[in-house]
Design a protein around this motif. Structure first.
Motif, short mmCIF file in Angstrom:
data_model
loop_
_atom_site.label_atom_id
_atom_site.label_comp_id
_atom_site.label_asym_id
_atom_site.label_seq_id
_atom_site.Cartn_x
_atom_site.Cartn_y
_atom_site.Cartn_z
N ASP A 20 9.04 -24.33 -9.05
CA ASP A 20 8.89 -25.65 -9.20
C ASP A 20 10.08 -26.19 -10.23
O ASP A 20 10.35 -25.46 -10.99
CB ASP A 20 7.75 -25.93 -9.87
CG ASP A 20 7.27 -27.45 -10.06
OD1 ASP A 20 6.54 -27.75 -10.83
OD2 ASP A 20 7.72 -28.19 -9.16
N SER A 21 10.77 -27.21 -9.86
CA SER A 21 11.84 -27.84 -10.67
C SER A 21 11.49 -28.17 -12.04
O SER A 21 12.29 -27.92 -12.97
CB SER A 21 12.49 -28.85 -10.03
OG SER A 21 11.69 -29.70 -9.83
N SER A 22 10.02 -28.61 -12.21
CA SER A 22 9.79 -28.96 -13.57
C SER A 22 9.64 -27.75 -14.30
O SER A 22 9.75 -27.63 -15.50
CB SER A 22 8.52 -29.79 -13.56
OG SER A 22 7.45 -29.26 -13.25
N ALA A 23 9.03 -26.81 -13.63
CA ALA A 23 8.88 -25.37 -14.43
C ALA A 23 10.06 -24.68 -14.92
O ALA A 23 10.31 -24.41 -15.84
CB ALA A 23 8.09 -24.38 -13.80
N THR A 24 11.24 -24.81 -14.21
CA THR A 24 12.36 -24.37 -14.13
C THR A 24 12.96 -25.16 -15.22
O THR A 24 13.55 -24.43 -15.98
CB THR A 24 13.25 -24.54 -12.83
OG1 THR A 24 12.76 -23.63 -11.84
CG2 THR A 24 14.71 -23.76 -12.96
N GLY A 25 12.93 -26.51 -15.34
CA GLY A 25 13.54 -27.14 -16.34
C GLY A 25 12.98 -26.89 -17.77
O GLY A 25 13.50 -26.70 -18.90
#
Length: 81
Positions: A20-25
């Protein structure tokens, strides 16, 4: 027609889960702040030592200004009664 319930609660294999991009961020942010703090500590300590006098005067000015604003606001409210 019957509803096929055999796949409703299945978990996809790990290799098919996309990050997930938000988790990566969030991971990057949580890792970056301590890393930058450690790397920039010497520069920050030096800057804080050089600007101690300015920071004291600015802080004193902000404290005085905030106190005067509270007094002025209270006076305005009192006079409006």
């Amino acid at each position: 027609q019957r509803l096929n319930t055999s796949r409703i609660n299945t978990v996809p294999p790990v290799h098919k889960i996309k990050p997930d991009s938000s988790a990566t961020g969030m991971i990057v942010t949580v890792a970056a702040f301590p890393l930058l703090a450690v790397l920039l500590r010497a520069k920050l300590v030096g800057a804080l030592a050089r600007t101690a006098g300015w920071r004291y005067r600015i802080g004193r000015g902000l404290e005085t200004g905030a106190a005067l604003a509270v007094i002025a606001f209270g006076t305005i409210l009192f006079l409006q009664r």
